[in-house]
Design a protein around this motif. Sequence first.
Motif, PDB file in Angstrom:
ATOM      1  N   GLN A 103      -2.462  -2.555  44.207  1.00 18.05           N
ATOM      2  CA  GLN A 103      -1.348  -3.908  43.538  1.00 18.05           C
ATOM      3  C   GLN A 103      -2.826  -4.459  42.318  1.00 18.05           C
ATOM      4  N   CYS A 123       5.503 -12.679  45.779  1.00 18.52           N
ATOM      5  CA  CYS A 123       4.160 -12.185  45.528  1.00 18.52           C
ATOM      6  C   CYS A 123       4.328 -11.810  44.194  1.00 18.52           C
ATOM      7  N   LEU A 124       2.796 -11.456  44.299  1.00 18.50           N
ATOM      8  CA  LEU A 124       2.386 -10.937  42.796  1.00 18.50           C
ATOM      9  C   LEU A 124       2.883  -9.851  41.624  1.00 18.50           C
ATOM     10  N   HIS A 149       1.899  -9.886  55.038  1.00 24.07           N
ATOM     11  CA  HIS A 149       2.168  -9.541  54.039  1.00 24.07           C
ATOM     12  C   HIS A 149       1.844  -8.499  53.261  1.00 24.07           C
ATOM     13  N   HIS A 162       2.330  -4.495  52.100  1.00 24.31           N
ATOM     14  CA  HIS A 162       1.735  -4.013  50.327  1.00 24.31           C
ATOM     15  C   HIS A 162       1.010  -2.214  50.683  1.00 24.31           C
TER      16      HIS A 162
HETATM   17 CO    CO Z   1       2.400  -9.066  46.979  1.00 24.57          CO
END
Ligand code: CO
Length: 180
Positions: free
Chosen positions: A50, A93-94, A135, A139
Amino acid sequence: MAVREVVHYGDPILRKVCKPVKDFKNLPPLIDDMFHTMYEESGIGLAANQIGVDLNLFIIDISDIEDEVESVHIFINGEILNSSGESWFEEGCLSIPEVRLEVKRPEFIQFKYQDESGNEHIEEMSGLLARAIQHEIDHLKGVFITDRVTKTVKMTVEKDLKMIAEGAATRAKTRKAFIL
Ligand code: CO
Protein backbone atom coordinates in the motif's frame (compact mmCIF):
# COMPACT_ATOMS: atom_id res chain seq x y z
CA MET A 1 11.06 8.61 9.12
CA ALA A 2 8.53 9.76 6.62
CA VAL A 3 4.90 9.65 5.72
CA ARG A 4 4.66 7.89 2.36
CA GLU A 5 2.05 8.13 -0.33
CA VAL A 6 -0.69 5.50 0.02
CA VAL A 7 -1.19 3.70 -3.28
CA HIS A 8 -4.80 3.53 -4.40
CA TYR A 9 -7.08 0.96 -6.03
CA GLY A 10 -6.17 0.74 -9.72
CA ASP A 11 -2.41 0.83 -9.19
CA PRO A 12 -0.91 -2.47 -10.48
CA ILE A 13 1.26 -3.02 -7.36
CA LEU A 14 -1.92 -3.71 -5.38
CA ARG A 15 -2.78 -6.64 -7.68
CA LYS A 16 0.55 -8.43 -7.29
CA VAL A 17 1.38 -11.26 -4.90
CA CYS A 18 4.09 -9.75 -2.70
CA LYS A 19 7.55 -11.26 -2.35
CA PRO A 20 8.54 -12.94 0.91
CA VAL A 21 10.83 -10.99 3.23
CA LYS A 22 14.26 -12.65 3.33
CA ASP A 23 16.49 -9.88 4.61
CA PHE A 24 15.27 -8.64 8.00
CA LYS A 25 18.18 -6.25 8.57
CA ASN A 26 16.85 -3.38 6.49
CA LEU A 27 13.25 -3.52 7.70
CA PRO A 28 13.21 -1.03 10.64
CA PRO A 29 13.16 2.19 8.53
CA LEU A 30 10.44 0.75 6.28
CA ILE A 31 8.31 -0.35 9.27
CA ASP A 32 8.82 3.11 10.79
CA ASP A 33 7.55 4.78 7.62
CA MET A 34 4.60 2.40 7.52
CA PHE A 35 3.52 3.32 11.06
CA HIS A 36 3.90 7.05 10.33
CA THR A 37 1.83 6.69 7.18
CA MET A 38 -0.88 4.57 8.83
CA TYR A 39 -1.30 6.99 11.75
CA GLU A 40 -1.30 10.01 9.42
CA GLU A 41 -4.12 8.40 7.42
CA SER A 42 -5.95 7.23 10.58
CA GLY A 43 -5.87 3.59 9.51
CA ILE A 44 -5.72 0.55 11.78
CA GLY A 45 -3.75 -1.59 9.34
CA LEU A 46 -1.36 -1.15 6.43
CA ALA A 47 0.32 -3.58 4.05
CA ALA A 48 3.74 -2.81 2.53
CA ASN A 49 2.40 -2.77 -1.03
CA GLN A 50 0.00 0.00 0.00
CA ILE A 51 3.04 2.27 0.08
CA GLY A 52 4.39 0.69 -3.10
CA VAL A 53 6.78 -1.81 -1.49
CA ASP A 54 6.66 -5.36 -2.86
CA LEU A 55 7.23 -7.29 0.40
CA ASN A 56 5.11 -9.65 2.50
CA LEU A 57 4.79 -7.43 5.54
CA PHE A 58 1.98 -5.59 7.28
CA ILE A 59 1.26 -3.70 10.48
CA ILE A 60 -1.83 -3.35 12.65
CA ASP A 61 -2.69 -1.07 15.56
CA ILE A 62 -6.17 -1.51 16.99
CA SER A 63 -5.37 -0.06 20.41
CA ASP A 64 -7.88 2.78 19.93
CA ILE A 65 -10.67 0.30 19.37
CA GLU A 66 -9.86 -2.72 21.49
CA ASP A 67 -8.15 -2.74 24.86
CA GLU A 68 -5.44 -5.20 24.18
CA VAL A 69 -2.36 -5.95 26.20
CA GLU A 70 -0.36 -5.97 23.00
CA SER A 71 -1.80 -3.39 20.66
CA VAL A 72 0.83 -2.77 18.02
CA HIS A 73 1.55 -5.61 15.65
CA ILE A 74 4.12 -6.26 12.95
CA PHE A 75 3.51 -9.38 10.87
CA ILE A 76 6.05 -10.63 8.35
CA ASN A 77 5.60 -13.51 5.86
CA GLY A 78 2.22 -14.23 7.42
CA GLU A 79 0.12 -17.22 6.49
CA ILE A 80 -3.35 -18.24 7.65
CA LEU A 81 -3.09 -21.94 8.48
CA ASN A 82 -6.68 -22.56 9.55
CA SER A 83 -9.88 -20.62 9.89
CA SER A 84 -13.37 -21.24 11.23
CA GLY A 85 -16.63 -19.54 12.07
CA GLU A 86 -18.13 -16.63 10.21
CA SER A 87 -18.84 -12.95 10.86
CA TRP A 88 -19.94 -9.86 8.97
CA PHE A 89 -18.27 -6.50 9.47
CA GLU A 90 -18.20 -3.19 7.61
CA GLU A 91 -14.67 -2.63 6.32
CA GLY A 92 -12.94 0.38 4.86
CA CYS A 93 -9.55 0.51 3.15
CA LEU A 94 -6.91 3.24 2.91
CA SER A 95 -6.43 2.29 -0.75
CA ILE A 96 -10.15 2.72 -1.51
CA PRO A 97 -11.00 6.04 0.19
CA GLU A 98 -14.61 6.64 1.25
CA VAL A 99 -15.78 3.16 0.28
CA ARG A 100 -17.22 0.90 2.99
CA LEU A 101 -18.41 -2.64 2.39
CA GLU A 102 -19.91 -5.37 4.54
CA VAL A 103 -17.50 -8.27 4.23
CA LYS A 104 -18.02 -11.84 5.42
CA ARG A 105 -14.94 -13.54 6.82
CA PRO A 106 -14.06 -16.41 9.16
CA GLU A 107 -14.22 -15.35 12.83
CA PHE A 108 -11.26 -17.38 14.05
CA ILE A 109 -7.86 -17.92 12.46
CA GLN A 110 -4.70 -19.79 13.21
CA PHE A 111 -1.96 -17.51 11.98
CA LYS A 112 1.72 -18.16 11.33
CA TYR A 113 4.10 -15.22 10.94
CA GLN A 114 7.60 -13.97 11.61
CA ASP A 115 8.46 -11.03 13.82
CA GLU A 116 11.01 -8.30 13.06
CA SER A 117 13.85 -10.57 14.19
CA GLY A 118 12.71 -13.38 11.93
CA ASN A 119 11.39 -15.58 14.77
CA GLU A 120 8.40 -17.70 13.82
CA HIS A 121 5.12 -17.64 15.77
CA ILE A 122 1.83 -19.49 15.48
CA GLU A 123 -1.14 -17.90 17.26
CA GLU A 124 -4.90 -18.19 17.42
CA MET A 125 -6.72 -14.93 16.79
CA SER A 126 -10.33 -13.78 16.75
CA GLY A 127 -12.44 -10.63 16.59
CA LEU A 128 -11.11 -7.40 15.12
CA LEU A 129 -7.49 -8.53 15.09
CA ALA A 130 -8.35 -11.65 13.07
CA ARG A 131 -10.40 -9.53 10.69
CA ALA A 132 -7.68 -6.92 10.22
CA ILE A 133 -5.11 -9.67 9.59
CA GLN A 134 -7.31 -11.22 6.91
CA HIS A 135 -7.81 -7.82 5.25
CA GLU A 136 -4.05 -7.16 5.12
CA ILE A 137 -3.20 -10.71 4.00
CA ASP A 138 -5.64 -10.13 1.15
CA HIS A 139 -3.70 -6.98 0.15
CA LEU A 140 -0.44 -8.94 0.01
CA LYS A 141 -2.13 -11.37 -2.40
CA GLY A 142 -3.58 -8.63 -4.58
CA VAL A 143 -7.12 -8.97 -3.23
CA PHE A 144 -9.44 -6.07 -2.28
CA ILE A 145 -12.62 -5.92 -0.19
CA THR A 146 -14.40 -5.32 -3.50
CA ASP A 147 -13.42 -8.87 -4.50
CA ARG A 148 -15.07 -10.20 -1.34
CA VAL A 149 -18.60 -9.00 -2.13
CA THR A 150 -21.19 -10.00 -4.70
CA LYS A 151 -21.32 -8.37 -8.15
CA THR A 152 -24.54 -6.62 -7.16
CA VAL A 153 -22.94 -5.07 -4.07
CA LYS A 154 -19.81 -4.12 -6.03
CA MET A 155 -22.00 -2.31 -8.55
CA THR A 156 -23.14 0.08 -5.81
CA VAL A 157 -19.57 1.41 -5.50
CA GLU A 158 -18.55 1.05 -9.16
CA LYS A 159 -18.60 4.83 -9.74
CA ASP A 160 -16.30 5.50 -6.78
CA LEU A 161 -13.96 2.71 -7.88
CA LYS A 162 -13.71 4.16 -11.38
CA MET A 163 -12.82 7.60 -10.02
CA ILE A 164 -10.25 6.23 -7.57
CA ALA A 165 -8.66 4.07 -10.29
CA GLU A 166 -8.39 7.05 -12.66
CA GLY A 167 -6.64 9.05 -9.94
CA ALA A 168 -4.32 6.12 -9.17
CA ALA A 169 -3.36 5.79 -12.85
CA THR A 170 -2.52 9.50 -13.05
CA ARG A 171 -0.45 9.33 -9.89
CA ALA A 172 1.39 6.20 -11.12
CA LYS A 173 2.36 8.11 -14.31
CA THR A 174 3.59 11.10 -12.31
CA ARG A 175 5.73 8.82 -10.14
CA LYS A 176 7.38 7.30 -13.21
CA ALA A 177 8.09 10.74 -14.58
CA PHE A 178 9.96 11.57 -11.37
CA ILE A 179 12.05 8.41 -11.62
CA LEU A 180 13.10 9.36 -15.18
CO1 CO B 1 -6.99 -2.06 2.91
